[in-house]
Design a protein around this motif. Structure first.
Motif, PDB file in Angstrom:
ATOM      1  N   TRP A  64       0.821  -1.207   0.000  1.00 49.91           N
ATOM      2  CA  TRP A  64       0.000   0.000   0.000  1.00 49.91           C
ATOM      3  C   TRP A  64       0.861   1.265   0.000  1.00 49.91           C
ATOM      4  N   VAL A  65       1.824   1.335   0.911  1.00 43.17           N
ATOM      5  CA  VAL A  65       2.655   2.537   0.996  1.00 43.17           C
ATOM      6  C   VAL A  65       3.514   2.679  -0.259  1.00 43.17           C
ATOM      7  N   GLY A  66       3.980   1.574  -0.805  1.00 45.46           N
ATOM      8  CA  GLY A  66       4.732   1.637  -2.057  1.00 45.46           C
ATOM      9  C   GLY A  66       3.889   2.196  -3.190  1.00 45.46           C
ATOM     10  N   ALA A  67       2.652   1.730  -3.287  1.00 42.29           N
ATOM     11  CA  ALA A  67       1.753   2.238  -4.335  1.00 42.29           C
ATOM     12  C   ALA A  67       1.450   3.716  -4.125  1.00 42.29           C
ATOM     13  N   VAL A  68       1.246   4.123  -2.892  1.00 45.18           N
ATOM     14  CA  VAL A  68       0.975   5.537  -2.596  1.00 45.18           C
ATOM     15  C   VAL A  68       2.197   6.393  -2.919  1.00 45.18           C
ATOM     16  N   ALA A  69       3.385   5.891  -2.591  1.00 46.08           N
ATOM     17  CA  ALA A  69       4.613   6.648  -2.866  1.00 46.08           C
ATOM     18  C   ALA A  69       4.807   6.843  -4.368  1.00 46.08           C
ATOM     19  N   ILE A  70       4.608   5.783  -5.134  1.00 46.75           N
ATOM     20  CA  ILE A  70       4.751   5.897  -6.588  1.00 46.75           C
ATOM     21  C   ILE A  70       3.679   6.819  -7.162  1.00 46.75           C
ATOM     22  N   LEU A  73       4.495  10.442  -6.685  1.00 46.80           N
ATOM     23  CA  LEU A  73       5.457  10.967  -7.661  1.00 46.80           C
ATOM     24  C   LEU A  73       4.745  11.443  -8.919  1.00 46.80           C
ATOM     25  N   ARG A  74       3.644  10.771  -9.251  1.00 38.66           N
ATOM     26  CA  ARG A  74       2.844  11.128 -10.432  1.00 38.66           C
ATOM     27  C   ARG A  74       1.745  12.129 -10.098  1.00 38.66           C
ATOM     28  N   ARG A  75       1.639  12.487  -8.821  1.00 44.53           N
ATOM     29  CA  ARG A  75       0.605  13.397  -8.322  1.00 44.53           C
ATOM     30  C   ARG A  75      -0.807  12.905  -8.614  1.00 44.53           C
ATOM     31  N   ALA A  76      -1.021  11.604  -8.440  1.00 46.07           N
ATOM     32  CA  ALA A  76      -2.363  11.050  -8.599  1.00 46.07           C
ATOM     33  C   ALA A  76      -3.254  11.606  -7.484  1.00 46.07           C
ATOM     34  N   PRO A  77      -4.433  12.075  -7.817  1.00 44.61           N
ATOM     35  CA  PRO A  77      -5.284  12.702  -6.803  1.00 44.61           C
ATOM     36  C   PRO A  77      -5.607  11.793  -5.614  1.00 44.61           C
ATOM     37  N   TRP A  78      -5.791  10.506  -5.845  1.00 46.06           N
ATOM     38  CA  TRP A  78      -6.134   9.591  -4.755  1.00 46.06           C
ATOM     39  C   TRP A  78      -4.979   9.386  -3.783  1.00 46.06           C
ATOM     40  N   SER A  79      -3.752   9.631  -4.212  1.00 42.76           N
ATOM     41  CA  SER A  79      -2.603   9.342  -3.352  1.00 42.76           C
ATOM     42  C   SER A  79      -2.513  10.288  -2.161  1.00 42.76           C
ATOM     43  N   ARG A  80      -3.059  11.484  -2.304  1.00 41.78           N
ATOM     44  CA  ARG A  80      -3.023  12.441  -1.198  1.00 41.78           C
ATOM     45  C   ARG A  80      -3.835  11.924  -0.016  1.00 41.78           C
ATOM     46  N   ALA A  81      -5.061  11.465  -0.280  1.00 41.75           N
ATOM     47  CA  ALA A  81      -5.902  10.932   0.801  1.00 41.75           C
ATOM     48  C   ALA A  81      -5.299   9.660   1.386  1.00 41.75           C
ATOM     49  N   ALA A  82      -4.777   8.798   0.527  1.00 44.25           N
ATOM     50  CA  ALA A  82      -4.174   7.558   1.018  1.00 44.25           C
ATOM     51  C   ALA A  82      -2.947   7.844   1.881  1.00 44.25           C
ATOM     52  N   ALA A  83      -2.160   8.839   1.493  1.00 43.11           N
ATOM     53  CA  ALA A  83      -0.986   9.208   2.291  1.00 43.11           C
ATOM     54  C   ALA A  83      -1.401   9.769   3.641  1.00 43.11           C
ATOM     55  N   VAL A 113       7.536  12.436  13.726  1.00 39.44           N
ATOM     56  CA  VAL A 113       8.041  13.576  12.957  1.00 39.44           C
ATOM     57  C   VAL A 113       7.690  13.476  11.471  1.00 39.44           C
ATOM     58  N   PRO A 114       7.948  12.330  10.795  1.00 36.06           N
ATOM     59  CA  PRO A 114       7.564  12.280   9.381  1.00 36.06           C
ATOM     60  C   PRO A 114       6.053  12.345   9.174  1.00 36.06           C
ATOM     61  N   ALA A 115       5.290  11.750  10.091  1.00 38.55           N
ATOM     62  CA  ALA A 115       3.835  11.764   9.932  1.00 38.55           C
ATOM     63  C   ALA A 115       3.291  13.185  10.009  1.00 38.55           C
ATOM     64  N   VAL A 116       3.728  13.938  10.994  1.00 39.53           N
ATOM     65  CA  VAL A 116       3.263  15.326  11.132  1.00 39.53           C
ATOM     66  C   VAL A 116       3.742  16.163   9.946  1.00 39.53           C
ATOM     67  N   THR A 117       4.964  15.932   9.498  1.00 41.40           N
ATOM     68  CA  THR A 117       5.504  16.679   8.360  1.00 41.40           C
ATOM     69  C   THR A 117       4.686  16.429   7.099  1.00 41.40           C
ATOM     70  N   VAL A 118       4.418  15.159   6.807  1.00 41.01           N
ATOM     71  CA  VAL A 118       3.676  14.826   5.585  1.00 41.01           C
ATOM     72  C   VAL A 118       2.244  15.352   5.663  1.00 41.01           C
TER      73      VAL A 118
END
Length: 144
Positions: A64-70, A73-83, A113-118
């Motif tokens: 899941w996190v790998g798919a969201v990360a990729i 990179l492509r700025r897929a709209p769904w990846s923001r909510a998943a992240a 720290v990374p969670a709050v940053t993202v």
């Protein structure tokens, strides 16, 4: 929001930071999968069912996190909510790491720290706009 606001270096840097952190989290999950497999093969767990279930859950999280990360990179709209969902889950684990008899504040800070940053960067309007427009849809002229 004007195009110049998005084209600022800050928004581009924020997108790079978000994608970079997500890729690092995927890499950490991959390392955790390797570690769990080695532990499963080298040591005798108290419960094989629990050990295998934990391994399966971590593999699912890695995918899941790998798919969201990729997708980020492509700025897929769904990846923001998943992240954001992944970061909220990570926040809950971080809070648990600060508490209890076996508290691990070092692990808590590494997760917090990374969670709050993202989350903060993904809620920033220029970054939100970048994910809302998808794969360059706003930069293409309309045919109408």
């Amino acid at each position: 929001m004007p195009e110049a606001a998005f084209d600022s270096g800050g928004a581009k840097a924020a997108l790079v930071v978000v994608s970079g952190i997500l890729l690092l989290e995927a890499a950490a999950l991959a390392a955790l999968v390797v570690w769990l497999v080695i532990d499963l093969l080298a040591l005798e767990p108290a419960s094989y069912a629990t050990a295998i279930a934990l391994l399966v859950l971590v593999v699912i999280a890695l995918v899941w996190v790998g798919a969201v990360a990729i997708a980020s990179l492509r700025r897929a709209p769904w990846s923001r909510a998943a992240a954001i969902v992944w970061q909220v889950l990570q926040l809950s684990i971080a809070v648990g790491a600060f508490q209890g008899l076996f508290a691990r504040p070092d692990v808590g800070w590494l997760l917090l720290v990374p969670a709050v940053t993202v989350i903060g960067l993904l809620l920033w309007p220029p970054v939100r706009l970048a994910f809302a427009r998808g794969d360059g849809a706003a930069s293409e002229p309309d045919d109408e």
